[in-house]
Design an enzyme around this catalytic site. Structure first.
Site, short mmCIF file in Angstrom:
data_model
loop_
_atom_site.label_atom_id
_atom_site.label_comp_id
_atom_site.label_asym_id
_atom_site.label_seq_id
_atom_site.Cartn_x
_atom_site.Cartn_y
_atom_site.Cartn_z
CB ILE A 152 -0.35 -3.18 -1.59
CG1 ILE A 152 -0.76 -2.27 -2.76
CG2 ILE A 152 -0.84 -4.60 -1.83
CD1 ILE A 152 -0.10 -0.92 -2.76
CE1 TYR A 153 -8.53 -5.30 1.50
CE2 TYR A 153 -7.64 -5.39 3.73
CZ TYR A 153 -8.72 -5.37 2.88
OH TYR A 153 -10.00 -5.42 3.38
CB ALA A 154 -3.85 -1.47 4.79
#
Length: 337
Positions: A152-154
């Site tokens: 989810i960060y990416a």
């Protein structure tokens, strides 16, 4: 001299960029939420050092607090905005994904709105090499597709790139997104591998080595990274492609003053070599706890930094042994060990 508004100035990269700009005589306004994702004392020390310069002012508030952000930007009236703040960390995104949506999506939207209202000369925003996700062809080029994020960060970082492009197109706002590759160096974050490895080794604890050491990263020294941002700031402001024609190898949009730029050392280093550089700097061996790869991790990253060099005449170059030694020297001094 420029008036430069930087989000995340109490953070690792933001601190180094602000210090570089202040040393050059620019006026810098910082904005940071001082979250407790890691030791707030470290953030406070970074801000305290910046505040020793008469050219620096700081606001402590969250990016999601649009009123506070607008007030700070309105009062400063910047020429350039550099947006570095956000929720970092690949592995933490598995535990607390909402933090990434709040900081990286909502917060970035607020920054873009402020940049639009002030019609700043250049909006520069941090992305990450993690957007390349499951890509296997290396080195990674800015023109490669990046449609397979692994965390989810990416995903939030790729979303901010798309958001930035839309603002560049709709409002003729020059936007540069930079994709960072495994940044390290003095004043680094405690959740980063270098910091954790040095701390554990000095305390006689084992280090966790994922994928049994078969990991490769394009380690980029922080001072090289902020020098690249500085050179992109004025020397490579995106403009609309003439007749929609984009030069070969350039990531410039055909329909907007928007560009993505890799900032990396252009060298994929084996994790075990990085660990050996740590051992050399510390003068002692590590104890290695070999583990399987974690969900969301990719086995390798490698930047093609030729576009950065073409735009600025510069590319990061610090060798890992030199950079690691500088970090270890800082760590020993800061913590008195």
């Amino acid at each position: 001299m420029k008036r430069i508004f930087i989000t995340g100035t109490a953070g690792f990269i933001g601190y180094h960029l602000a210090q570089l700009l202040l040393d050059e005589g620019h006026t810098v306004a910082g904005f940071d939420g001082m979250t407790d994702y890691y030791d707030v004392t470290l953030k406070q020390r970074r801000h305290a050092m910046l505040l020793q310069s008469g050219g620096f002012t700081a606001t402590e508030a969250m990016l999601e607090d649009r009123a506070a952000l607008d007030a700070a930007v309105d009062a400063f009236a910047p020429d350039v905005i550099v947006h570095l703040a956000g929720q970092a960390g690949v592995r933490y995104s598995l535990e607390n994904p909402r933090a990434y949506v709040d900081a990286n999506l909502v917060g970035t939207f607020n920054v873009m709105e402020a940049a639009r209202r002030h019609a700043v000369g250049h909006l520069m925003m941090a992305s990450t090499s993690s957007v390349y996700g499951a890509n296997t062809e290396m080195p990674f080029r800015e023109t490669d597709k990046a449609d397979t994020p692994m965390t989810i960060y990416a995903a939030t970082k790729k979303a901010t790139e798309a958001m930035g492009h839309s603002y560049a197109h709709l409002y003729d706002l020059p936007v540069t997104m930079f994709r960072f590759f495994t940044v390290y160096g003095p004043w680094g974050r405690p959740d980063m591998a270098l910091f954790k490895f040095v701390k554990a080794t000095l305390e006689g604890q084992p280090i966790d080595v994922y994928n049994h050491g078969e990991m490769y990263r394009d380690f980029t020294y922080v001072e090289d990274l902020v020098r690249a941002i500085r050179l992109l700031m004025e020397g490579a402001v995106p403009t609309r492609a003439e007749d929609g024609v984009v030069p070969e190898g350039d990531s410039l949009s055909p329909v907007a003053p928007f560009r993505v730029v890799n900032i990396g050392n252009s060298k994929s280093e084996r994790l075990m070599d990085f660990i050996e550089a740590i051992e050399a700097a510390l003068g002692q061996k590590t104890t290695r706890n070999l583990m399987d790869i974690q969900p969301g991790d990719v086995p390798a990253t490698w930047a093609d930094a030729s576009l950065l060099e073409r735009l600025t005449g510069y590319r990061p170059h610090t060798d890992i042994r030199e950079g690691v030694a500088r970090f270890v020297a800082w760590y020993r001094e800061y913590y008195g060990v």
